[in-house]
Write a protein that holds these residues in place. Structure first.
Motif, PDB file in Angstrom:
ATOM      1  N   LEU A 115       0.831  -1.203   0.000  1.00 34.41           N
ATOM      2  CA  LEU A 115       0.000   0.000   0.000  1.00 34.41           C
ATOM      3  C   LEU A 115       0.868   1.256   0.000  1.00 34.41           C
ATOM      4  O   LEU A 115       0.550   2.245  -0.678  1.00 34.41           O
ATOM      5  CB  LEU A 115      -0.919   0.007   1.223  1.00 34.41           C
ATOM      6  N   GLY A 116       1.955   1.229   0.758  1.00 38.92           N
ATOM      7  CA  GLY A 116       2.858   2.371   0.777  1.00 38.92           C
ATOM      8  C   GLY A 116       3.458   2.643  -0.586  1.00 38.92           C
ATOM      9  O   GLY A 116       3.547   3.797  -1.024  1.00 38.92           O
ATOM     10  N   MET A 117       3.862   1.590  -1.271  1.00 38.68           N
ATOM     11  CA  MET A 117       4.426   1.747  -2.609  1.00 38.68           C
ATOM     12  C   MET A 117       3.387   2.293  -3.580  1.00 38.68           C
ATOM     13  O   MET A 117       3.674   3.208  -4.375  1.00 38.68           O
ATOM     14  CB  MET A 117       4.952   0.406  -3.114  1.00 38.68           C
ATOM     15  N   MET A 118       2.163   1.762  -3.531  1.00 40.67           N
ATOM     16  CA  MET A 118       1.118   2.201  -4.444  1.00 40.67           C
ATOM     17  C   MET A 118       0.734   3.653  -4.198  1.00 40.67           C
ATOM     18  O   MET A 118       0.436   4.403  -5.136  1.00 40.67           O
ATOM     19  CB  MET A 118      -0.110   1.301  -4.293  1.00 40.67           C
ATOM     20  N   ALA A 119       0.741   4.067  -2.929  1.00 44.38           N
ATOM     21  CA  ALA A 119       0.379   5.443  -2.602  1.00 44.38           C
ATOM     22  C   ALA A 119       1.489   6.424  -2.957  1.00 44.38           C
ATOM     23  O   ALA A 119       1.224   7.592  -3.250  1.00 44.38           O
ATOM     24  CB  ALA A 119       0.049   5.560  -1.114  1.00 44.38           C
ATOM     25  N   ALA A 120       2.722   5.958  -2.966  1.00 47.67           N
ATOM     26  CA  ALA A 120       3.859   6.855  -3.172  1.00 47.67           C
ATOM     27  C   ALA A 120       4.030   7.255  -4.628  1.00 47.67           C
ATOM     28  O   ALA A 120       4.371   8.408  -4.928  1.00 47.67           O
ATOM     29  CB  ALA A 120       5.137   6.202  -2.661  1.00 47.67           C
ATOM     30  N   SER A 121       3.802   6.333  -5.548  1.00 54.80           N
ATOM     31  CA  SER A 121       4.085   6.644  -6.948  1.00 54.80           C
ATOM     32  C   SER A 121       3.240   5.776  -7.870  1.00 54.80           C
ATOM     33  O   SER A 121       2.987   4.602  -7.574  1.00 54.80           O
ATOM     34  CB  SER A 121       5.576   6.420  -7.242  1.00 54.80           C
ATOM     35  N   ASP A 122       2.819   6.384  -8.986  1.00 51.02           N
ATOM     36  CA  ASP A 122       2.094   5.628 -10.005  1.00 51.02           C
ATOM     37  C   ASP A 122       2.990   5.306 -11.200  1.00 51.02           C
ATOM     38  O   ASP A 122       2.523   4.815 -12.226  1.00 51.02           O
ATOM     39  CB  ASP A 122       0.864   6.408 -10.477  1.00 51.02           C
ATOM     40  N   ASN A 123       4.268   5.585 -11.043  1.00 47.02           N
ATOM     41  CA  ASN A 123       5.237   5.305 -12.099  1.00 47.02           C
ATOM     42  C   ASN A 123       5.675   3.845 -12.005  1.00 47.02           C
ATOM     43  O   ASN A 123       6.202   3.420 -10.978  1.00 47.02           O
ATOM     44  CB  ASN A 123       6.450   6.221 -11.949  1.00 47.02           C
ATOM     45  N   PRO A 124       5.471   3.049 -13.062  1.00 45.28           N
ATOM     46  CA  PRO A 124       5.857   1.629 -13.019  1.00 45.28           C
ATOM     47  C   PRO A 124       7.326   1.412 -12.677  1.00 45.28           C
ATOM     48  O   PRO A 124       7.700   0.363 -12.144  1.00 45.28           O
ATOM     49  CB  PRO A 124       5.544   1.139 -14.440  1.00 45.28           C
ATOM     50  N   GLN A 125       8.156   2.412 -12.956  1.00 47.02           N
ATOM     51  CA  GLN A 125       9.581   2.287 -12.677  1.00 47.02           C
ATOM     52  C   GLN A 125       9.850   2.160 -11.178  1.00 47.02           C
ATOM     53  O   GLN A 125      10.858   1.574 -10.767  1.00 47.02           O
ATOM     54  CB  GLN A 125      10.328   3.498 -13.236  1.00 47.02           C
ATOM     55  N   TYR A 126       8.938   2.704 -10.366  1.00 47.04           N
ATOM     56  CA  TYR A 126       9.141   2.709  -8.924  1.00 47.04           C
ATOM     57  C   TYR A 126       8.210   1.734  -8.207  1.00 47.04           C
ATOM     58  O   TYR A 126       7.950   1.884  -7.017  1.00 47.04           O
ATOM     59  CB  TYR A 126       8.937   4.123  -8.376  1.00 47.04           C
ATOM     60  N   ARG A 127       7.724   0.766  -8.948  1.00 47.64           N
ATOM     61  CA  ARG A 127       6.891  -0.264  -8.351  1.00 47.64           C
ATOM     62  C   ARG A 127       7.580  -1.617  -8.474  1.00 47.64           C
ATOM     63  O   ARG A 127       8.183  -1.922  -9.497  1.00 47.64           O
ATOM     64  CB  ARG A 127       5.509  -0.289  -9.002  1.00 47.64           C
ATOM     65  N   PHE A 128       7.479  -2.395  -7.413  1.00 48.20           N
ATOM     66  CA  PHE A 128       8.182  -3.668  -7.348  1.00 48.20           C
ATOM     67  C   PHE A 128       7.197  -4.785  -7.029  1.00 48.20           C
ATOM     68  O   PHE A 128       6.136  -4.544  -6.440  1.00 48.20           O
ATOM     69  CB  PHE A 128       9.260  -3.625  -6.252  1.00 48.20           C
ATOM     70  N   PRO A 129       7.533  -6.020  -7.376  1.00 40.87           N
ATOM     71  CA  PRO A 129       6.691  -7.152  -6.967  1.00 40.87           C
ATOM     72  C   PRO A 129       6.637  -7.252  -5.443  1.00 40.87           C
ATOM     73  O   PRO A 129       7.571  -6.845  -4.745  1.00 40.87           O
ATOM     74  CB  PRO A 129       7.410  -8.365  -7.581  1.00 40.87           C
ATOM     75  N   LEU A 130       5.546  -7.802  -4.938  1.00 42.92           N
ATOM     76  CA  LEU A 130       5.366  -7.895  -3.493  1.00 42.92           C
ATOM     77  C   LEU A 130       6.489  -8.696  -2.843  1.00 42.92           C
ATOM     78  O   LEU A 130       6.974  -8.335  -1.757  1.00 42.92           O
ATOM     79  CB  LEU A 130       4.012  -8.533  -3.175  1.00 42.92           C
ATOM     80  N   THR A 131       6.908  -9.780  -3.481  1.00 44.30           N
ATOM     81  CA  THR A 131       7.984 -10.589  -2.902  1.00 44.30           C
ATOM     82  C   THR A 131       9.274  -9.784  -2.781  1.00 44.30           C
ATOM     83  O   THR A 131      10.029  -9.940  -1.818  1.00 44.30           O
ATOM     84  CB  THR A 131       8.235 -11.836  -3.759  1.00 44.30           C
ATOM     85  N   ARG A 132       9.516  -8.920  -3.755  1.00 42.51           N
ATOM     86  CA  ARG A 132      10.704  -8.068  -3.707  1.00 42.51           C
ATOM     87  C   ARG A 132      10.599  -7.058  -2.567  1.00 42.51           C
ATOM     88  O   ARG A 132      11.575  -6.796  -1.853  1.00 42.51           O
ATOM     89  CB  ARG A 132      10.865  -7.350  -5.047  1.00 42.51           C
ATOM     90  N   LEU A 133       9.412  -6.497  -2.371  1.00 43.39           N
ATOM     91  CA  LEU A 133       9.214  -5.533  -1.289  1.00 43.39           C
ATOM     92  C   LEU A 133       9.457  -6.174   0.073  1.00 43.39           C
ATOM     93  O   LEU A 133      10.113  -5.594   0.944  1.00 43.39           O
ATOM     94  CB  LEU A 133       7.793  -4.965  -1.348  1.00 43.39           C
ATOM     95  N   ILE A 134       8.910  -7.375   0.259  1.00 44.19           N
ATOM     96  CA  ILE A 134       9.113  -8.072   1.529  1.00 44.19           C
ATOM     97  C   ILE A 134      10.595  -8.342   1.749  1.00 44.19           C
ATOM     98  O   ILE A 134      11.119  -8.176   2.858  1.00 44.19           O
ATOM     99  CB  ILE A 134       8.307  -9.383   1.558  1.00 44.19           C
ATOM    100  N   SER A 135      11.285  -8.738   0.691  1.00 46.25           N
ATOM    101  CA  SER A 135      12.712  -9.023   0.798  1.00 46.25           C
ATOM    102  C   SER A 135      13.508  -7.773   1.159  1.00 46.25           C
ATOM    103  O   SER A 135      14.494  -7.843   1.893  1.00 46.25           O
ATOM    104  CB  SER A 135      13.228  -9.602  -0.525  1.00 46.25           C
ATOM    105  N   ILE A 136      13.078  -6.628   0.648  1.00 48.03           N
ATOM    106  CA  ILE A 136      13.798  -5.380   0.909  1.00 48.03           C
ATOM    107  C   ILE A 136      13.598  -4.918   2.347  1.00 48.03           C
ATOM    108  O   ILE A 136      14.551  -4.567   3.047  1.00 48.03           O
ATOM    109  CB  ILE A 136      13.334  -4.275  -0.064  1.00 48.03           C
ATOM    110  N   TYR A 137      12.343  -4.934   2.799  1.00 44.86           N
ATOM    111  CA  TYR A 137      12.012  -4.264   4.058  1.00 44.86           C
ATOM    112  C   TYR A 137      11.945  -5.182   5.276  1.00 44.86           C
ATOM    113  O   TYR A 137      11.855  -4.685   6.406  1.00 44.86           O
ATOM    114  CB  TYR A 137      10.682  -3.527   3.916  1.00 44.86           C
TER     115      TYR A 137
END
Length: 261
Positions: A115-137
């Motif tokens: 939700l944080g990623m979706m709210a922050a930017s609508d640019n596909p360049q700054y969106r990541f798969p959910l598994t990648r987000l979990i791995s990062i944070y």
């Protein structure tokens, strides 16, 4: 693997022959892209989903370990805390609770950072798969897990450390007391004094809050540079910040809640 994970939060490190000192978690921040390097080998904090889930489970298992002793949990499984039947009698609900707690934690954490990623930017360049987000944070929750483990077991440590001191004192024989503890006896009487109990609880609370502060800083650092500007970075962190505030409340409640069993 657990100690390697917690070791990533150490304040002191020796690298390239240089002694380096920083705030807890600084090594996680400086290795956010490639993972920690331990002895020339990539550590468990390299952003892979399996390692990320393991880090989340450290927090989930630790939290449930405290929750399953509360009157709330015991009432849910229809156990009288004043007539506890023994751990062997509640193996099934305990294992089920551990699995459910970890599943809920992973789902909630994943949804909030998405939700944080979706709210922050609508640019596909700054969106990541959910598994990648979990791995990062996921690594950002490591200080919370460590802080809660330390706070939860602090009362036990205050008693067990006395046995350790006596063992060290008499390590060369019963007539040799290298620490001068020949007249010392292990006690837990300080748990019966309000001033001591208050001091212990405030120490536990301070440890929990400090762990959450470090987690917020790490999460923000991990998000820095992944978006176009500071505003998007801050927006992306709002859901996880709310999550950490809620977990702070949960951790403090677990420390203060009546226990049974």
């Amino acid at each position: 693997m657990i100690m390697l994970s917690f070791g990533a939060l150490r304040m002191i490190s020796l690298r390239a022959g240089q002694l380096r000192l920083g705030m807890p978690g600084w090594q996680v921040m400086t290795n956010r892209q490639t993972g920690l390097q331990t002895g020339g080998q990539t550590g468990v904090l390299k952003p892979h989903l399996s390692a990320a889930v393991f880090l989340l489970m450290l927090l989930g298992v630790g939290s449930f370990d405290g929750f399953n002793e509360t009157f709330v949990w015991l009432s849910w499984i229809n156990v009288n805390p004043l007539d506890f039947p023994g751990r062997s009698a509640i193996i099934v609900p305990t294992l089920s609770g551990i699995l459910f707690a970890n599943l809920i934690l992973v789902v909630i954490f994943g949804v909030l950072i998405w939700l944080g990623m979706m709210a922050a930017s609508d640019n596909p360049q700054y969106r990541f798969p959910l598994t990648r987000l979990i791995s990062i944070y996921a690594v950002s929750l490591l200080p919370i897990a460590l802080a809660y483990h330390v706070a939860h077991y602090l009362p036990s440590l205050l008693v067990e450390i006395q046995y350790v001191a006596l063992a060290v004192d008499g390590m060369f024989g019963k007539d040799v007391h290298i620490l001068g503890l020949q007249d010392f006896h292990v006690t837990n009487g300080f748990f019966k004094h309000l001033d001591w109990v208050r001091m212990i609880w405030l120490t536990q609370a301070g440890i929990v809050v400090a762990g959450h502060v470090v987690s917020v800083l790490i999460a923000h650092h991990l998000a820095t540079g992944r978006y176009r500007n500071r505003f998007e970075t801050l927006v992306s962190q709002l859901p996880i910040a709310l999550f950490m505030i809620g977990y702070t409340w949960l951790g403090l409640w677990l420390l203060a809640a009546p226990k049974g069993g």
